[in-house]
Each structure stands twice: as C-alpha cells, then as structure tokens.
Write a protein that holds these residues in place. Structure first.
Motif: not given
Length: 200
Positions: A100-122
């Motif tokens: 559960l921990g690994v599966n959470t990380v493999t999906m949550s870390v990309p989500a968080l990265c996308c927040y910081y990478l694309t949010r300024p243009w939203m």
C-alpha cells in the motif's frame, strides 16, 4: 498500475511506507475545512477509475486521474490516493496491504510534482488547457517510471516487465492528458473557485 503483494523486497516496501506516511501527514496538515469536499470527491473519482484495470505482468494498467488529483489537490493527493487504494485493497484485493505504501508513493509523488510544475499556468485561460494536458500525461509517465524503478530495485529480472509497463501506459498517458484538460476546463467554467483552493 497496482503492484501486487509478494513481489517487492523489504527495503523497497519499507521505504515506500515511510515516504507515504510522511506525504500523508503533510497532506492532512494542509487540508482546511472547506477543502474536505473536493478532496473526498477526487478520492472517489480515483477509486472508481481504478476499478477497471488490465493485468500486466506484476502490475496493471488503468485510468488513474492522478494528474487531475495533482493539479487540484497538491499535497492532499497523498491522503486522497491512500484512502482510495486502501478501499480498493479492502474490497477488491487490488495490490495488497503490504504494498500500500509503495503504490501510494508511485501515484502520489507524480501528482505532487504535476501540481508544482503546472499549477502556475492554471490561472491563465490561455495556458490552462496545455498545462492540464501536460499534467495528465506527465503524471502517468512518472508513475510508470516509479513503478518500474520499484520493480527493478527489487530484482533485475523485473527489468523487462518494467519496460513493458512504461510502453503499455503510453495510450493511457494521452487519454489521461485529454481527460485532465477537459475536466479542468469544465471546472473553470462551472465552479472556478475550486481551482483557487491551495494545498501546498
């Protein structure tokens, strides 16, 4: 893109559990009362999207909406994804409690990265569609890479399966990019205040 139980090594499982716990703690600390409903709704959307999946070696491919969760929730994506994965494991035996921990990380870390990478243009209507598409596409790409890394770090024999996971998710990347783009555009028209909630 659930990794099944009995595959990953103990160090990978422990590392994933620690990172998931830290991310979930930070995410819960950042959620304000008015943000609970959007987090719950997106967690539910992630839960439903993950019910239809195609087994692929030690993992599986399916719609995840993690790019959408990322741009909408930021750090709150960690608890949202963790809860959905927990319920999927509990009711449908997807993945497993040990991973559960690994599966959470493999999906949550990309989500968080996308927040910081694309949010300024939203906030800009001109750049919003491209930013949303990139978030959806990039989130699946990063999740595929993290899943592949988890498998490769466990056993080099999983290298071929890891490469297959990345290749098989290319169509999903494009589909998720389009879904994220249209969903963010719709939300911007009908309830734009949701886009202005900050979780970082």
């Amino acid at each position: 893109m659930h990794i099944s139980e009995g595959i990953l090594s103990a160090p990978v499982l422990i590392s994933g559990g620690v990172v998931a716990a830290i991310g979930t703690y930070i995410g819960l600390k950042k959620i304000e009362l008015e943000q609970v409903m959007p987090v719950a709704l997106l967690s539910s959307a992630f839960f439903v999207a993950g019910l239809i999946h195609v087994p692929l070696g030690p993992g599986s491919v399916h719609l995840m909406l993690i790019g959408l969760l990322g741009v909408m929730l930021g750090w709150a994506a960690f608890p949202a994804i963790l809860i959905a994965l927990f319920l999927q494991t509990l009711f449908f035996q997807f993945g497993g409690f040990a991973v559960l921990g690994v599966n959470t990380v493999t999906m949550s870390v990309p989500a968080l990265c996308c927040y910081y990478l694309t949010r300024p243009w939203m906030d800009n209507p001109k750049t919003r569609p491209a930013a949303a598409f990139i978030a959806g596409f990039l989130a699946i790409l990063m999740a595929s890479l993290l899943t592949s890394c988890a498998l490769a770090l466990t056993d080099t024999g999983f290298t071929a399966a890891a490469q297959l996971i990345i290749a098989a998710n290319v169509p999903v990347m494009i589909i998720e990019g389009c879904i994220t783009m249209f969903t963010v555009g719709f939300i911007a028209k009908v309830q734009p205040e949701i886009l202005h909630l900050k979780y970082a």
